[in-house]
Write a protein that holds these residues in place. Structure first.
Motif, mmCIF file in Angstrom:
data_model
loop_
_atom_site.group_PDB
_atom_site.id
_atom_site.type_symbol
_atom_site.label_atom_id
_atom_site.label_comp_id
_atom_site.label_asym_id
_atom_site.label_seq_id
_atom_site.Cartn_x
_atom_site.Cartn_y
_atom_site.Cartn_z
ATOM 1 N N LYS A 120 82.070 27.733 67.754
ATOM 2 C CA LYS A 120 81.462 28.749 68.582
ATOM 3 C C LYS A 120 80.852 29.918 67.390
ATOM 4 C CE LYS A 120 82.811 32.420 71.858
ATOM 5 N NZ LYS A 120 83.776 33.074 72.418
ATOM 6 N N LEU A 121 79.701 30.216 67.585
ATOM 7 C CA LEU A 121 79.284 31.363 66.705
ATOM 8 C C LEU A 121 78.907 32.457 67.335
ATOM 9 C CD1 LEU A 121 76.510 29.067 64.954
ATOM 10 C CD2 LEU A 121 78.854 29.378 64.388
ATOM 11 N N GLU A 122 79.114 33.617 67.168
ATOM 12 C CA GLU A 122 79.294 34.929 67.715
ATOM 13 C C GLU A 122 78.376 35.802 66.649
ATOM 14 O OE1 GLU A 122 82.560 36.021 70.562
ATOM 15 O OE2 GLU A 122 83.514 34.826 68.968
ATOM 16 N N GLY A 123 77.468 36.867 67.355
ATOM 17 C CA GLY A 123 76.795 37.815 66.675
ATOM 18 C C GLY A 123 75.693 37.016 65.923
ATOM 19 N N VAL A 124 74.976 35.974 66.434
ATOM 20 C CA VAL A 124 73.650 35.469 65.860
ATOM 21 C C VAL A 124 72.636 36.314 66.048
ATOM 22 C CG1 VAL A 124 72.315 33.398 65.743
ATOM 23 C CG2 VAL A 124 74.913 33.236 65.995
ATOM 24 N N ASP A 125 71.847 36.822 65.005
ATOM 25 C CA ASP A 125 70.621 37.330 65.153
ATOM 26 C C ASP A 125 69.354 36.529 64.885
ATOM 27 O OD1 ASP A 125 71.806 39.622 65.831
ATOM 28 O OD2 ASP A 125 72.469 40.269 63.772
ATOM 29 N N ASP A 128 68.351 33.714 59.709
ATOM 30 C CA ASP A 128 68.990 34.336 58.615
ATOM 31 C C ASP A 128 69.897 35.230 59.302
ATOM 32 O OD1 ASP A 128 67.801 32.784 56.179
ATOM 33 O OD2 ASP A 128 66.118 33.340 57.522
ATOM 34 N N ASP A 129 71.203 35.148 58.950
ATOM 35 C CA ASP A 129 72.008 36.157 59.533
ATOM 36 C C ASP A 129 73.259 36.148 58.481
ATOM 37 O OD1 ASP A 129 73.823 37.819 60.774
ATOM 38 O OD2 ASP A 129 73.410 37.202 62.818
ATOM 39 N N GLU A 130 73.531 37.230 57.808
ATOM 40 C CA GLU A 130 74.437 37.234 56.602
ATOM 41 C C GLU A 130 75.897 37.406 57.133
ATOM 42 O OE1 GLU A 130 74.395 42.093 55.694
ATOM 43 O OE2 GLU A 130 73.479 40.511 54.202
ATOM 44 N N SER A 131 76.159 37.482 58.531
ATOM 45 C CA SER A 131 77.474 37.971 59.155
ATOM 46 C C SER A 131 77.549 37.379 60.661
ATOM 47 C CB SER A 131 78.052 39.196 59.039
ATOM 48 O OG SER A 131 79.263 39.270 59.602
ATOM 49 N N VAL A 132 78.251 36.216 60.829
ATOM 50 C CA VAL A 132 78.362 35.676 62.080
ATOM 51 C C VAL A 132 79.801 35.396 62.147
ATOM 52 C CG1 VAL A 132 76.061 34.994 62.511
ATOM 53 C CG2 VAL A 132 77.684 33.239 61.485
ATOM 54 N N ALA A 168 86.946 32.640 61.304
ATOM 55 C CA ALA A 168 86.123 32.950 60.250
ATOM 56 C C ALA A 168 85.062 33.793 60.357
ATOM 57 C CB ALA A 168 86.232 31.972 59.032
ATOM 58 N N THR A 169 84.605 34.393 58.985
ATOM 59 C CA THR A 169 83.223 34.933 59.057
ATOM 60 C C THR A 169 82.387 34.327 58.354
ATOM 61 O OG1 THR A 169 84.155 37.367 59.355
ATOM 62 C CG2 THR A 169 81.778 37.076 58.388
ATOM 63 N N GLY A 170 81.202 33.730 58.854
ATOM 64 C CA GLY A 170 80.262 32.920 58.048
ATOM 65 C C GLY A 170 78.879 33.395 58.162
ATOM 66 N N ALA A 171 77.720 32.864 57.593
ATOM 67 C CA ALA A 171 76.368 33.174 57.724
ATOM 68 C C ALA A 171 75.551 32.180 57.963
ATOM 69 C CB ALA A 171 76.214 33.814 55.988
ATOM 70 N N ILE A 172 74.268 32.370 58.197
ATOM 71 C CA ILE A 172 73.157 31.540 58.753
ATOM 72 C C ILE A 172 72.115 31.855 57.229
ATOM 73 C CG2 ILE A 172 71.738 30.632 60.354
ATOM 74 C CD1 ILE A 172 73.479 31.850 62.393
ATOM 75 N N VAL A 173 71.739 30.793 56.837
ATOM 76 C CA VAL A 173 70.761 30.789 55.766
ATOM 77 C C VAL A 173 69.767 29.742 56.259
ATOM 78 C CG1 VAL A 173 70.100 30.855 53.419
ATOM 79 C CG2 VAL A 173 72.137 31.842 54.055
ATOM 80 N N ASP A 174 68.322 30.136 56.434
ATOM 81 C CA ASP A 174 67.373 29.107 56.558
ATOM 82 C C ASP A 174 67.784 28.270 57.789
ATOM 83 O OD1 ASP A 174 65.607 30.126 54.711
ATOM 84 O OD2 ASP A 174 66.257 28.954 53.159
#
Length: 276
Positions: A120-125, A128-132, A168-174
Motif C-alpha cells: 500500500k502506497l499513501e500520499g502519492v503525488d 516522482d515523489d520524495e515521500s510516500v 516505512a517512508t519511501g520515495a518514487i523516482v521516475d
C-alpha cells in the motif's frame, strides 16, 4: 486493533497485525492511495536474471575476506555489481532437502490464494515523489479463490491479512518506488507449512505502470538461527544439521569473522487492489 497506523510511517515499525479493512483486488488508485496485490512471487535462478541489492556495500569475489567469502552477483535489472543473494547458491540444496522446489511452493501458494503480498502506497503525488508511506503485509483470499484464463488470481476477491504489517517512508523516482524497512515478514513455506521470518534491512522496490507493479524486488537478510529453526520443523532435520548447511552460505552480519545471516533477493509483480 491491528490497523495500519500512518503515524508509524517514519519508524519502519512492524505492527501487531493486518488491517481491519479487507483488501479487494480492483483497478483503483484514488486520492493518492494505491494498493497492490501480488500475482507473482519468486526467487529466480541465475538464468532469469539476478534480483537483490548490494546490502553490505562491498563487491565480493569467492573467498574474499568481505561477506565471509561468499561471492556477489551482478544485478540483472541494471548491471549493478556486488548484489548480495547467497540464497541462489543455497536453493538447490534447500530444494533437495524439502523434496520440492521453493519456486514451485511459492507458485502453488499464489495459485491457491494462500500467499498474496499486499503493498500500500499513501500520499502519492506522481511519478516522482520524495515521500510516500509504504505498508506491506501478506494476506489470503477469503473463500474459494477464482482465476483468470492465465491461471492467475482474479480481481474482485477479498483478501484478509495473515502477517504483521510493516510500515516505512519511501520515495518514487521516475515511476519506481523504493522503501527501506528495518524488518519485514518474509514468507518461508519450505518444510512444514506457511511461516514467516523477519527479513532485516529489507529493501522493496517496483516500477509503477498503469494498474500494475512490475519488476518488483525484495532484498534483505535472514538470521541463520531463525532459518535453521524453521528448517528443523521438518521431520528428520535438526537445528544443528540445518546450521551446518547454512553456515557455508552465510554472508551478512559478520561477528569475529563469522557471518550470522544470509542474503536474499526475490522478485514480484502485483496488480491494483482497494481497501473495501
Amino acid at each position: 486493533d491491528g490497523a495500519v497506523d500512518s503515524g508509524a510511517a517514519d519508524s519502519g515499525a512492524v505492527d501487531s497485525g493486518g488491517p481491519d479493512v479487507p483488501v479487494v483486488m480492483d483497478d483503483n488508485c484514488d486520492d493518492g492511495t494505491c494498493v497492490f496485490v501480488s500475482r507473482m512471487f519468486n526467487i529466480p535462478g541465475q538464468a532469469a536474471g539476478i534480483y537483490g541489492e548490494n546490502l553490505d556495500g562491498e563487491v565480493t569475489l569467492a573467498g574474499d575476506p568481505t561477506g565471509c567469502g561468499a561471492r556477489d552477483y551482478t544485478s540483472g535489472l541494471d548491471g549493478t555489481p556486488g548484489v548480495d543473494n547467497t540464497v541462489l547458491a543455497l536453493l538447490p540444496l534447500i530444494d533437495g532437502m524439502a523434496a520440492v522446489s521453493l519456486s514451485d511452493l511459492y507458485a502453488n501458494a499464489l495459485v491457491e490464494g494462500e500467499l498474496l503480498m499486499v503493498t500500500k502506497l499513501e500520499g502519492v503525488d506522481g511519478a516522482d515523489d520524495e515521500s510516500v508511506e509504504v505498508s506491506l503485509w501478506y494476506g489470503m483470499i477469503v473463500g474459494t479463490p477464482t482465476f483468470d484464463d492465465e491461471g492467475l488470481v482474479d480481481g474482485g476477491q477479498t483478501i484478509t491479512a495473515i502477517s504483521p504489517v510493516s510500515v516505512a517512508t519511501g520515495a518514487i523516482v521516475d515511476g519506481r518506488f523504493r522503501a527501506v524497512f528495518p524488518e519485514i515478514p518474509f514468507s518461508i513455506g519450505l518444510f512444514s507449512g506457511l511461516s514467516f521470518l523477519p527479513l532485516s534491512d529489507a529493501r522493496v522496490s517496483a516500477n509503477i505502470e498503469e494498474s500494475t507493479l512490475l519488476t518488483g524486488m525484495i532484498a534483505g537478510s535472514l538470521d541463520l538461527g531463525e532459518l535453521a529453526a524453521a528448517m528443523a520443523l521438518s521431520p528428520g532435520i535438526s537445528v544443528d544439521q540445518a546450521l551446518d548447511l547454512l553456515d557455508g552460505f552465510a554472508d551478512m552480519e559478520p561477528v569475529e569473522g563469522m557471518c550470522q545471516a544470509l542474503s536474499v533477493g526475490a522478485s514480484f509483480e502485483s496488480v491494483h487492489a482497494r481497501e473495501d
